[in-house]
Design a protein around this motif. Structure first.
Motif, PDB file in Angstrom:
ATOM      1  N   GLY A  10       0.932  -1.273  -0.322  1.00  0.00           N
ATOM      2  CA  GLY A  10       0.092   0.096  -0.321  1.00  0.00           C
ATOM      3  C   GLY A  10       0.494   1.249   0.059  1.00  0.00           C
ATOM      4  N   LEU A  13      -1.519   7.257   1.196  1.00  0.00           N
ATOM      5  CA  LEU A  13      -1.023   8.417   1.870  1.00  0.00           C
ATOM      6  C   LEU A  13      -0.241   8.225   2.850  1.00  0.00           C
ATOM      7  CD1 LEU A  13      -4.271  11.054   2.002  1.00  0.00           C
ATOM      8  CD2 LEU A  13      -1.897  11.180   0.592  1.00  0.00           C
ATOM      9  N   VAL A  14      -0.572   7.183   3.679  1.00  0.00           N
ATOM     10  CA  VAL A  14       0.196   6.666   5.068  1.00  0.00           C
ATOM     11  C   VAL A  14       1.639   5.925   4.717  1.00  0.00           C
ATOM     12  CG1 VAL A  14       0.005   5.572   7.360  1.00  0.00           C
ATOM     13  CG2 VAL A  14      -1.577   6.390   6.353  1.00  0.00           C
ATOM     14  N   ASP A  33       2.146  -1.295  -4.450  1.00  0.00           N
ATOM     15  CA  ASP A  33       0.953  -0.978  -4.729  1.00  0.00           C
ATOM     16  C   ASP A  33       0.257  -1.046  -6.170  1.00  0.00           C
ATOM     17  OD1 ASP A  33      -1.235   2.254  -2.992  1.00  0.00           O
ATOM     18  OD2 ASP A  33      -1.727   1.271  -4.927  1.00  0.00           O
ATOM     19  N   PRO A  34      -0.867  -1.712  -6.123  1.00  0.00           N
ATOM     20  CA  PRO A  34      -1.184  -2.081  -7.542  1.00  0.00           C
ATOM     21  C   PRO A  34      -1.609  -1.319  -8.288  1.00  0.00           C
ATOM     22  CG  PRO A  34      -2.786  -2.670  -6.294  1.00  0.00           C
ATOM     23  CD  PRO A  34      -1.702  -2.080  -5.340  1.00  0.00           C
ATOM     24  N   ILE A  35      -1.455   0.239  -8.123  1.00  0.00           N
ATOM     25  CA  ILE A  35      -2.113   1.112  -8.949  1.00  0.00           C
ATOM     26  C   ILE A  35      -1.054   2.492  -9.289  1.00  0.00           C
ATOM     27  CG2 ILE A  35      -3.656   3.727  -9.133  1.00  0.00           C
ATOM     28  CD1 ILE A  35      -5.588   2.964  -7.038  1.00  0.00           C
ATOM     29  N   ARG A  48     -10.342  15.041  -2.455  1.00  0.00           N
ATOM     30  CA  ARG A  48     -10.763  14.969  -1.198  1.00  0.00           C
ATOM     31  C   ARG A  48      -8.635  16.518  -1.089  1.00  0.00           C
ATOM     32  NH1 ARG A  48     -10.136  10.824   1.853  1.00  0.00           N
ATOM     33  NH2 ARG A  48      -9.510   9.353   0.046  1.00  0.00           N
ATOM     34  N   ALA A  49      -9.404  17.086   0.398  1.00  0.00           N
ATOM     35  CA  ALA A  49      -8.309  17.854   0.779  1.00  0.00           C
ATOM     36  C   ALA A  49      -8.258  17.257   2.117  1.00  0.00           C
ATOM     37  CB  ALA A  49      -8.409  19.472   0.597  1.00  0.00           C
ATOM     38  N   GLU A 161      -2.858  -0.782   3.208  1.00  0.00           N
ATOM     39  CA  GLU A 161      -4.140  -0.812   2.274  1.00  0.00           C
ATOM     40  C   GLU A 161      -4.808  -0.520   2.261  1.00  0.00           C
ATOM     41  OE1 GLU A 161      -3.232  -4.330   3.642  1.00  0.00           O
ATOM     42  OE2 GLU A 161      -2.376  -5.469   2.173  1.00  0.00           O
ATOM     43  N   PRO A 166      -6.323  -6.690   3.143  1.00  0.00           N
ATOM     44  CA  PRO A 166      -6.603  -7.939   2.577  1.00  0.00           C
ATOM     45  C   PRO A 166      -5.283  -8.741   3.414  1.00  0.00           C
ATOM     46  CG  PRO A 166      -5.887  -7.418   0.896  1.00  0.00           C
ATOM     47  CD  PRO A 166      -6.043  -5.889   1.664  1.00  0.00           C
ATOM     48  N   GLY A 289      -2.084   3.312   9.483  1.00  0.00           N
ATOM     49  CA  GLY A 289      -3.532   4.014   8.497  1.00  0.00           C
ATOM     50  C   GLY A 289      -4.996   2.975   8.397  1.00  0.00           C
ATOM     51  N   ASP A 290      -5.517   3.603   7.704  1.00  0.00           N
ATOM     52  CA  ASP A 290      -6.858   3.195   7.334  1.00  0.00           C
ATOM     53  C   ASP A 290      -7.248   1.215   7.638  1.00  0.00           C
ATOM     54  OD1 ASP A 290      -8.091   5.306   7.323  1.00  0.00           O
ATOM     55  OD2 ASP A 290      -8.840   5.141   5.572  1.00  0.00           O
ATOM     56  N   GLY A 300     -11.341  15.829  10.808  1.00  0.00           N
ATOM     57  CA  GLY A 300     -10.221  15.965   9.947  1.00  0.00           C
ATOM     58  C   GLY A 300      -8.809  15.120  10.698  1.00  0.00           C
ATOM     59  N   GLY A 302      -7.781  11.740   9.992  1.00  0.00           N
ATOM     60  CA  GLY A 302      -7.922  10.120   9.699  1.00  0.00           C
ATOM     61  C   GLY A 302      -6.231  10.539   9.281  1.00  0.00           C
ATOM     62  N   VAL A 303      -5.922  10.908   8.197  1.00  0.00           N
ATOM     63  CA  VAL A 303      -4.647  10.512   8.389  1.00  0.00           C
ATOM     64  C   VAL A 303      -3.702  11.173   9.036  1.00  0.00           C
ATOM     65  CG1 VAL A 303      -4.020  12.877   6.959  1.00  0.00           C
ATOM     66  CG2 VAL A 303      -3.454  10.804   5.654  1.00  0.00           C
TER      67      VAL A 303
END
Ligand SMILES: Cc1cc2nc3c(=O)[nH]c(=O)nc-3n(C[C@H](O)[C@H](O)[C@H](O)COP(=O)(O)OP(=O)(O)OC[C@H]3O[C@@H](n4cnc5c(N)ncnc54)[C@H](O)[C@@H]3O)c2cc1C
Length: 406
Positions: A10, A13-14, A33-35, A48-49, A161, A166, A289-290, A300, A302-303
């Protein structure tokens, strides 16, 4: 065969921030990372910001990410919390010499900065886009086989991730989760009056409505990010409104505080939920992270919670390796687990409480909220505690968040 101390699944951002922080401390890292990274910075991928609180900002400065963000963020000078458009409001305003509470950045800018930094850090290898076909962890080490057939070996695996991790599920880690039955509608707006670096959190029984200050546009236009929460059942109709009607609805909820407004981005929406992993470690595994926790975006945070994971894990690994331990050592992971679990729970619990408190409809609840807002406004210490939370300065603070070297 490629070998590194830490393999991170992953590069969001984190995950990417962790990769940079570790590599800056001579710990070799591979991020998968797959992206394709060029896609994640394209306009429209993530509109988003994020509010980066002042403590994580010190870490971004320490690991060399902040220099790619100079002049791209908007300082948050104060936070104004109000119950609907009632005049009773709570204003969090630091002393002039304490600096901003945090900085607002478009997520795209954060991704640009992380990618630009990552390209220049020795000891950091990126496999993006690439997908792990098989992941094995045992007492001897971590092995990841990519779909290309390449095999990577490491001492510690990090799951970064995001919400659907997963790796967390494969480790059979229990996750407490619930949905708020709310959807956050996100858009950027221009407005005729300047925002004065104020972040507004306006609570309506239907959900919070937040206006977060962005830097002025190149043409001098005043800009803010709008995070507008509505009941999930109402979201399709709201999102389907013609642009003018949507703007008018938004303006109504703002009571004219920023003057005339106009949407300058497409509207996007995210379903909101809370989740919290029962543990954030397993054999040679740490979650950040998430993947470990997700909270309502109301505050605000989360990150920022993810950035606190990054700072704590980096400190634990750097100090452990100086003592001759390897990164996947169970004692180090136990220290990380102890350090982070209380802090994330406290932030998650208070954010959830806030969401529920302001979601109760009716006059009695409104009266209690007004009394509460008025009381907090008058009480210095309690306000100080809220401000420390906004700055990301509560709990035992890792050195990177204090701007100190490890
Ligand atoms: C509407 C909304 C508004 C928000 N506003 C704020 C805010 O103002 N401030 C704030 O601090 N936070 C905010 N958040 C929360 C914040 O966006 C998240 O906390 C943050 O993005 C988490 O980062 P992450 O890297 O852990 O996960 P993600 O950003 O989800 O990144 C996960 C990465 O893992 C990759 N991945 C997925 N599957 C795999 C796999 N199998 N193998 C390898 N890689 C994989 C993905 O491609 C992605 O790059 C908001 C969230 C929402 C929903």
């Amino acid at each position: 065969m490629e070998r590194s101390d830490v393999i991170i699944l992953g590069g969001g951002l984190v995950g990417l921030t962790l990769g940079i922080a570790l590599a800056r401390h001579d710990i070799s890292v591979t991020v998968i990372d797959p992206i394709d990274p060029s896609k994640t910075v394209a306009a429209g991928f993530d509109g988003r910001a994020s509010a980066v609180a002042s403590a994580p900002w010190k870490m971004l400065q320490a690991i060399g990410v902040a220099r790619h963000l100079e002049g791209k963020g908007c300082p948050i000078g104060s936070i104004k919390v109000q119950d609907g458009l009632s005049p009773e409001a709570l204003m969090f305003e630091p002393d002039a010499d304490d600096g901003a509470l945090g900085y607002m950045f478009e997520n795209r800018m954060l991704r640009f900065a992380l990618q630009a930094t990552a390209r220049d850090v020795p000891g950091l290898t990126l496999h993006m886009p690439a997908r792990a076909a098989a992941v094995e962890r045992d007492l001897d080490g971590v092995r990841v086989t990519l779909e290309s057939g390449e095999t990577l070996h490491g001492s510690l695996l990090v799951g970064a991730e995001g919400r659907q991790s997963p790796t967390r599920d494969a480790a059979k880690i229990t996750v407490a989760r619930w949905s708020y039955d709310h959807v956050a509608m996100i858009a950027s707006i221009v407005h005729s009056r300047p925002h004065g670096n104020i972040a507004y959190e306006i609570f309506y029984p239907t959900g919070p409505f937040a206006l977060l200050p962005l830097p002025d546009g190149e043409d001098g236009s005043h800009r803010s990010a709008l995070v507008w929460t509505v009941a999930a059942a109402d979201a399709p109709a709201m999102l389907g409104l013609p642009e003018r009607a949507y703007q008018a609805e938004a303006e109504r909820r703002m009571g004219g505080m920023l003057g005339d407004i106009r949407l300058i981005s497409p509207r996007s929406s995210y379903p909101l939920g809370f989740h919290h992993a029962a543990r954030i470690t397993d054999t040679r595994l740490a979650l950040v992270g998430d993947a470990a926790h997700g909270i309502h975006p109301i505050a605000g945070q989360g990150v920022n919670l993810g950035y606190r994971d990054v700072a704590a894990l980096t400190e634990v690994l750097v100090e452990g390796m100086r003592l001759g331990l390897e990164p996947g050592d169970a004692q180090l992971l136990a220290r990380y687990q102890r350090w982070r679990s209380l802090d994330t729970f406290m932030v998650a619990a208070s954010t959830d409480g806030l969401t529920r408190l302001f979601g109760v409809p009716g006059r009695a609840a409104r009266t209690i909220r007004r009394i509460g807002l008025g009381a907090v406004q008058r009480m210095g210490p309690l306000k100080g505690r809220f401000m420390a939370e906004a700055r990301g300065e509560t709990g035992k603070l890792p050195k990177l968040l204090q701007g100190l070297s490890i």
